[in-house]
Scaffold this active site. Sequence first.
Site, mmCIF file in Angstrom:
data_model
loop_
_atom_site.group_PDB
_atom_site.id
_atom_site.type_symbol
_atom_site.label_atom_id
_atom_site.label_comp_id
_atom_site.label_asym_id
_atom_site.label_seq_id
_atom_site.Cartn_x
_atom_site.Cartn_y
_atom_site.Cartn_z
ATOM 1 N N ARG A 3 7.916 49.356 33.703
ATOM 2 C CA ARG A 3 8.014 49.577 35.152
ATOM 3 C C ARG A 3 6.676 49.289 35.828
ATOM 4 O O ARG A 3 6.616 48.979 37.015
ATOM 5 C CB ARG A 3 8.443 51.020 35.394
ATOM 6 C CG ARG A 3 8.784 51.369 36.830
ATOM 7 C CD ARG A 3 9.347 52.781 36.871
ATOM 8 N NE ARG A 3 9.863 53.128 38.191
ATOM 9 C CZ ARG A 3 9.155 53.746 39.126
ATOM 10 N NH1 ARG A 3 7.894 54.086 38.879
ATOM 11 N NH2 ARG A 3 9.690 54.025 40.300
ATOM 12 N N CYS A 10 2.750 61.492 41.239
ATOM 13 C CA CYS A 10 2.251 60.110 41.224
ATOM 14 C C CYS A 10 0.760 60.064 41.545
ATOM 15 O O CYS A 10 0.285 60.751 42.447
ATOM 16 C CB CYS A 10 3.029 59.278 42.240
ATOM 17 S SG CYS A 10 2.664 57.517 42.157
#
Length: 277
Positions: free
Chosen positions: A192, A95
């Site tokens: 998302r 991430c």
Amino acid sequence: TVNSTGKLCVGCAIGTRENDKLRLAALVKEGVDAIILDSSQGDSVYQLNMIKHVKATYPDLQVIAGNVVTSNQASRLIQAGADALRVGMGSGSICTTQEVCAVGRGQATAVYHTSRYASMHGVPVIADGGIQNSGHIVKALSLGASTVMCGSMLAGTHESPGKYMLTGDGQRVKVYRGMGSLDAMKKGSSTRYLGEAQKIQIAQGVSGTVRDKGSVRNLIPFLAQAAKQGFQDFGASSTEAAHRMLEDGSLKMEVRSGAAQHEGGVHDMHSFEKKRW
């Protein structure tokens, strides 16, 4: 964990858009036990509305909401009806949200503060992201989490998705991609990140490879036993006991300096082979 019929509990992830209500209805029809609302930033009007819809339509269905990193964010989701929370933003191995968007929080801090608030309402917390070894599992659970997600730790196992391939130096690896990576966005994950309508897709993750880790049948027992020994060393017989110790102040933690972290690992060896079991 088994449900009231004696079958293994099954949870399924959905998004927070209108068409996800159709997916929700189909999952409920098939007997799903819990719904996970999949969002990188769960404190949104989309998720709040979806929680309210689920609870109004299927009041007995468990809803796991998130992701959040503050008690204020947790408060809004709990008030909407969330039964559990996922905590973590930008701390996963693949991430880049904290780098690209300057949004997120240190995972230990996020777990501690969010869990402390959620526990007042009887809502359990899942620590999602940043778990690199069994010691991190011990820390997450002792800071207030009830369980952990181990995405990168389980990636590369025999049972994880994907096929093995060999690198130039002979390493056996599998592809591992973040949901915020451009590769995943091309497959539909952009919703998302609220980016499906954008002309320019902004990646909040990377794709790469992870080494072969063998079978989860070997890895999971190792992680479980290592976590148990960690709890034994600081004097807690269970996760609930650790949470009580944290609350009454008998469990204390310190920030370790760089030197302390160095001496806490293997050092001053000419050579060594590090085996987990």
